[in-house]
Design an enzyme around this catalytic site. Structure first.
Site, PDB file in Angstrom:
ATOM      1  N   ARG A  51       0.752  -1.156   0.063  1.00 40.38           N
ATOM      2  CA  ARG A  51      -0.095  -0.014  -0.043  1.00 40.38           C
ATOM      3  C   ARG A  51       0.923   1.378   0.061  1.00 40.38           C
ATOM      4  O   ARG A  51       0.459   2.411  -0.229  1.00 40.38           O
ATOM      5  CB  ARG A  51      -0.888   0.117   1.145  1.00 40.38           C
ATOM      6  CG  ARG A  51      -1.961   0.987   0.944  1.00 40.38           C
ATOM      7  CD  ARG A  51      -3.053   0.860   1.997  1.00 40.38           C
ATOM      8  NE  ARG A  51      -3.307  -0.286   2.822  1.00 40.38           N
ATOM      9  CZ  ARG A  51      -2.868  -0.043   4.237  1.00 40.38           C
ATOM     10  NH1 ARG A  51      -2.231   1.090   4.501  1.00 40.38           N
ATOM     11  NH2 ARG A  51      -3.043  -1.075   5.007  1.00 40.38           N
ATOM     12  N   TYR A 102     -17.173  17.560 -14.336  1.00 35.07           N
ATOM     13  CA  TYR A 102     -17.581  15.812 -14.427  1.00 35.07           C
ATOM     14  C   TYR A 102     -18.600  15.850 -13.411  1.00 35.07           C
ATOM     15  O   TYR A 102     -18.388  16.082 -12.217  1.00 35.07           O
ATOM     16  CB  TYR A 102     -16.199  15.445 -14.370  1.00 35.07           C
ATOM     17  CG  TYR A 102     -16.469  13.746 -14.471  1.00 35.07           C
ATOM     18  CD1 TYR A 102     -16.905  12.849 -15.428  1.00 35.07           C
ATOM     19  CD2 TYR A 102     -16.054  13.153 -13.201  1.00 35.07           C
ATOM     20  CE1 TYR A 102     -16.971  11.825 -15.536  1.00 35.07           C
ATOM     21  CE2 TYR A 102     -16.525  11.740 -13.157  1.00 35.07           C
ATOM     22  CZ  TYR A 102     -16.744  11.165 -14.708  1.00 35.07           C
ATOM     23  OH  TYR A 102     -16.992   9.827 -14.485  1.00 35.07           O
ATOM     24  N   ASP A 179      -8.576  19.892 -13.967  1.00 37.26           N
ATOM     25  CA  ASP A 179      -9.060  18.604 -14.344  1.00 37.26           C
ATOM     26  C   ASP A 179      -8.643  18.654 -15.883  1.00 37.26           C
ATOM     27  O   ASP A 179      -9.183  19.008 -16.707  1.00 37.26           O
ATOM     28  CB  ASP A 179     -10.537  18.088 -14.125  1.00 37.26           C
ATOM     29  CG  ASP A 179     -10.740  16.660 -14.595  1.00 37.26           C
ATOM     30  OD1 ASP A 179     -10.069  16.187 -15.523  1.00 37.26           O
ATOM     31  OD2 ASP A 179     -11.806  15.946 -14.272  1.00 37.26           O
ATOM     32  N   LYS A 204      -8.847   7.429 -19.114  1.00 35.12           N
ATOM     33  CA  LYS A 204      -9.125   7.695 -20.394  1.00 35.12           C
ATOM     34  C   LYS A 204      -8.117   7.695 -21.212  1.00 35.12           C
ATOM     35  O   LYS A 204      -7.469   6.545 -21.751  1.00 35.12           O
ATOM     36  CB  LYS A 204      -9.885   9.089 -20.468  1.00 35.12           C
ATOM     37  CG  LYS A 204     -11.155   9.277 -19.323  1.00 35.12           C
ATOM     38  CD  LYS A 204     -12.107   8.487 -19.508  1.00 35.12           C
ATOM     39  CE  LYS A 204     -13.053   8.382 -18.200  1.00 35.12           C
ATOM     40  NZ  LYS A 204     -13.575   9.582 -17.546  1.00 35.12           N
TER      41      LYS A 204
HETATM   42  C1  LIG Z   1     -13.765  10.237 -16.366  1.00 31.32           C
HETATM   43  C2  LIG Z   1     -13.466  11.385 -15.635  1.00 31.32           C
HETATM   44  C3  LIG Z   1     -13.273  11.538 -14.386  1.00 31.32           C
HETATM   45  C4  LIG Z   1     -13.168  10.466 -13.234  1.00 31.32           C
HETATM   46  O1  LIG Z   1     -12.432   9.440 -13.599  1.00 31.32           O
HETATM   47  P1  LIG Z   1     -12.523   8.039 -13.352  1.00 31.32           P
HETATM   48  O2  LIG Z   1     -11.259   7.332 -13.678  1.00 31.32           O
HETATM   49  O3  LIG Z   1     -13.668   7.337 -13.926  1.00 31.32           O
HETATM   50  O4  LIG Z   1     -12.859   7.711 -11.951  1.00 31.32           O
HETATM   51  C5  LIG Z   1     -13.074  12.818 -14.060  1.00 31.32           C
HETATM   52  N1  LIG Z   1     -12.911  13.663 -14.884  1.00 31.32           N
HETATM   53  C6  LIG Z   1     -13.439  13.772 -16.120  1.00 31.32           C
HETATM   54  C7  LIG Z   1     -13.181  14.940 -16.974  1.00 31.32           C
HETATM   55  C8  LIG Z   1     -13.663  12.426 -16.773  1.00 31.32           C
HETATM   56  O5  LIG Z   1     -13.881  12.328 -17.825  1.00 31.32           O
END
Ligand SMILES: *Cc1c(COP(=O)(O)O)cnc(C)c1O
Length: 385
Positions: A51, A102, A179, A204
């Site tokens: 961890r 998001y 983000d 992503k």
């Molecule tokens: C998908 C997404 C998230 C969240 O990420 P996860 O890996 O699904 O937890 C946060 N911000 C944006 C812009 C996203 O497209």
């Protein structure tokens, strides 16, 4: 060639860094960190209980950190990274967010407002003067302020002026979080524009193959990165070893995937503008997009996601999703396969003002003509009553 980001050697291009950083360096080492599946290590070495760390996380963090110009900490998902960043804010902080961040972030914020940890104000962050005015008012009330931005935004594809917002945040001592999921570390580096922390859903574009969940927070200050790492250790929201291995492998090819997918996205956006079943196309790479100029300044490319609004009502948009044959109707984005989704099917996105007929399209690596034929037939079919 060993790459030492702290040395005074000429700055390498992001494409080169994505391939070279995070490699073992000793003679006889494998070229990339091998997958190590271990929950514990024998006493006396650098690692103890897993961890605390994994060589695969460290390599991925080093590579993303160098690309973003900060210190990266990997988490089990993008949302876990976002939660860690929100929980690093002092209790009582006031967070200024866009109207439609998001949707998972909206829910994280709601939980923290309900628990009286944070207060939240939603604003149109494309209106820089309104943000300055609000931060001025809040600082008069003597509260700690944070600014949370996304650019381009999911799924509206709004572009916000990161440099101006960074300047305003600095003026009022507000922590500025960006983000950067839609741009990826290859197309945009918010820390250089004034952000204090960058958040990524590595699920992503970085992973890029729709086969993992992972997140990253990248801090400008080492101290904040240390706090985030400590939070991860205490809360246990760590990435899996396999996920980190795959994410680094994905990062190695990010630049070529982006180049192809972005060219295809731009091509499709231009063709979709003229489609009779399409009322509106949102893509920062289209000259008519309100954020096109800003995107050209602060990003090295407009990205691989576009959104269209169909003519007619939500049923027409749903019929498009049902009629595609090559494009896949599914949530998520940034993978090698092209996905389509009507976002307003989610209550959260509806509440945030996402138009009912908006279809988000994440463009992958299929041939542009095949994608066009499929979208054209699905739109034409759906448009017929
Ligand atoms: C998908 C997404 C998230 C969240 O990420 P996860 O890996 O699904 O937890 C946060 N911000 C944006 C812009 C996203 O497209």
């Amino acid at each position: 060639m060993p790459v030492d980001p702290s040395s005074g050697s000429p700055r390498l291009h992001p494409q080169t860094l994505a391939v070279t950083v995070g490699r073992p360096q000793d003679p006889g080492d494998p070229l990339n960190p091998p997958l190590v599946l271990a929950s514990t290590y024998r006493d006396g070495g650098r690692l103890g209980y897993a961890r605390e760390g994994n060589a695969g996380w460290a390599a991925l963090e080093e590579a993303v950190g160098v690309l973003e110009g900060g210190t990266a900490v990997a988490f089990g998902s993008g949302l876990a990274a976002a939660a860690a960043v929100l929980d690093s804010l002092p209790v009582g902080s006031h967070v200024v967010v866009p109207h439609a961040p998001y949707h998972g972030v909206t829910e994280l914020l709601r939980d923290r407002v309900d628990a009286r940890r944070l207060a939240v104000t939603a604003l149109d962050l494309t209106d820089v003067a309104a943000v300055a005015e609000r931060l001025d008012r809040l600082s008069g009330d003597d509260v700690r302020v944070a600014l949370w931005a996304e650019s381009p935004t999911n799924p509206m594809l709004d572009v916000v002026d990161l440099r101006s917002l960074g300047g305003i945040a600095a003026t009022y001592g507000a922590r500025f979080v960006v983000d950067n999921t839609f741009a990826s570390p290859m197309l945009q580096q918010p820390l250089a524009l004034g952000a204090d922390v960058v958040v990524h859903s590595g699920t992503k574009l970085i992973g890029g193959h729709s086969d993992l969940l992972l997140g990253l927070a990248v801090a400008k200050e080492v101290r904040l990165a240390d706090d985030l790492r400590e939070y991860r250790h205490r809360n246990g929201n760590v990435p899996g070893a396999l996920e980190a291995f795959l994410a680094l492998r994905g990062l190695r090819t990010l630049s070529v995937r982006l180049e192809r997918a972005q060219a295809t996205t731009a091509d499709l956006a231009h063709r979709l503008v003229d489609h009779p079943a399409v009322a509106h196309v949102r893509y920062p790479g289209l000259p008519g997009h309100p954020g096109a100029e800003l995107a050209a300044q602060q990003m090295s490319g407009p990205g691989t996601v576009l959104a269209i609004e169909t003519t007619g009502d939500a049923r027409v948009a749903d019929r498009v999703c049902a009629a595609v044959r090559l494009v896949v109707a599914a949530t998520s984005l940034g993978g090698v396969e092209t996905l389509i989704e009507r976002r307003a099917r989610y209550a959260g996105d509806r509440a945030a003002g996402v138009p009912p007929t908006l279809l988000r399209i994440s463009v992958g690596l299929e041939h542009v003509d095949d994608l066009w034929s499929d979208l054209d037939q699905a739109l034409t079919l759906a448009d017929r009553p």
